[in-house]
Design an enzyme around this catalytic site. Structure first.
Site, mmCIF file in Angstrom:
data_model
loop_
_atom_site.group_PDB
_atom_site.id
_atom_site.type_symbol
_atom_site.label_atom_id
_atom_site.label_comp_id
_atom_site.label_asym_id
_atom_site.label_seq_id
_atom_site.Cartn_x
_atom_site.Cartn_y
_atom_site.Cartn_z
ATOM 1 N N ILE A 115 0.872 -1.186 0.000
ATOM 2 C CA ILE A 115 0.000 0.000 0.000
ATOM 3 C C ILE A 115 0.902 1.228 0.000
ATOM 4 C CG2 ILE A 115 -1.804 1.254 1.223
ATOM 5 C CD1 ILE A 115 -2.804 -1.443 2.275
ATOM 6 N N GLU B 94 4.464 -7.886 2.644
ATOM 7 C CA GLU B 94 4.858 -8.851 3.683
ATOM 8 C C GLU B 94 4.538 -8.306 5.077
ATOM 9 O OE1 GLU B 94 6.568 -7.666 1.152
ATOM 10 O OE2 GLU B 94 8.218 -8.994 0.559
ATOM 11 N N CYS C 48 12.238 -7.306 0.815
ATOM 12 C CA CYS C 48 13.230 -6.263 1.111
ATOM 13 C C CYS C 48 13.850 -6.516 2.490
ATOM 14 C CB CYS C 48 12.588 -4.880 1.046
ATOM 15 S SG CYS C 48 11.620 -4.439 2.501
ATOM 16 N N CYS D 160 5.083 -2.496 2.738
ATOM 17 C CA CYS D 160 5.210 -3.675 1.875
ATOM 18 C C CYS D 160 4.117 -4.704 2.175
ATOM 19 C CB CYS D 160 6.556 -4.343 2.103
ATOM 20 S SG CYS D 160 7.977 -3.397 1.552
HETATM 21 N N1 THU Z 1 7.511 -3.918 -2.007
HETATM 22 C C1 THU Z 1 6.878 -4.866 -1.265
HETATM 23 O O1 THU Z 1 5.653 -4.843 -1.105
HETATM 24 N N2 THU Z 1 7.630 -5.853 -0.719
HETATM 25 C C2 THU Z 1 8.978 -5.959 -0.834
HETATM 26 O O2 THU Z 1 9.595 -6.806 -0.203
HETATM 27 C C3 THU Z 1 9.693 -5.049 -1.725
HETATM 28 C C4 THU Z 1 8.934 -3.865 -2.205
HETATM 29 C C5 THU Z 1 6.704 -2.849 -2.613
HETATM 30 C C6 THU Z 1 6.891 -1.490 -1.984
HETATM 31 C C7 THU Z 1 6.492 -0.571 -3.102
HETATM 32 O O3 THU Z 1 5.093 -0.375 -3.056
HETATM 33 C C8 THU Z 1 6.830 -1.351 -4.376
HETATM 34 O O4 THU Z 1 7.032 -2.696 -3.966
HETATM 35 C C9 THU Z 1 8.055 -0.843 -5.093
HETATM 36 O O5 THU Z 1 9.142 -0.742 -4.233
#
Ligand code: THU
Length: 137
Positions: A48, A60, A95, A58
């Site tokens: 979101i 997760e 991440c 993120c």
């Molecule tokens: N993002 C995630 O949801 N999980 C991760 O582990 C890496 C990045 C999302 C955050 C952001 O909305 C998009 O991916 C681009 O970075």
């Protein structure tokens, strides 16, 4: 433990479904996550985003925090899927911040299921392999 191939494919498919709820108008990168408790429940999340960028959360962490807030503390696995505008063309790895959050609640043998195709194919990793020498207080 509910560890088996069918369970992890179901978890992968739940992550793919969760990805459809992503709110990502800035990056256009959609992510879904599905977290499996040791007693077989699934909690999902999607990324979101925010116009101010840094408040973005993120997929997760949304899944993990939702589960923890429901009183869950014992986790077996998380499936993660991502791609541009809902496409799935390969691994989206968690991440570093999300790995650290996993380490708060999960042991090194916690399974990290990295979804690779829209059919729910995946590769299986562990938190220990993705985050060695974990910081703990
Ligand atoms: N993002 C995630 O949801 N999980 C991760 O582990 C890496 C990045 C999302 C955050 C952001 O909305 C998009 O991916 C681009 O970075």
């Amino acid at each position: 433990m509910t560890e088996n191939k069918n369970t992890y494919r179901s978890l992968a498919l739940a992550a793919i479904d969760a990805m459809k709820k992503s709110y990502s108008p800035y990056s256009h990168f959609t992510v879904g996550a599905a977290l499996l408790t040791k007693d077989g429940k699934i909690y999902t999340g999607a990324n979101i985003e925010n116009a101010s960028y840094t408040p973005t959360v993120c997929a997760e962490r949304n899944a993990i925090f939702t589960a923890v807030h429901q009183g869950e503390r014992e986790f077996e696995a998380i499936a993660i899927v991502g791609g541009h505008e809902g496409s799935i063309t390969g691994v989206t790895a968690p991440c570093g911040v999300c790995r650290q959050v996993m380490s708060e609640f999960c042991s090194p043998d916690f399974k990290v299921i990295l979804v690779t195709t829209p059919d729910g194919d995946y590769i299986e990793e562990t938190l220990g392999s993705l985050l060695p020498y974990t910081f703990k207080l």
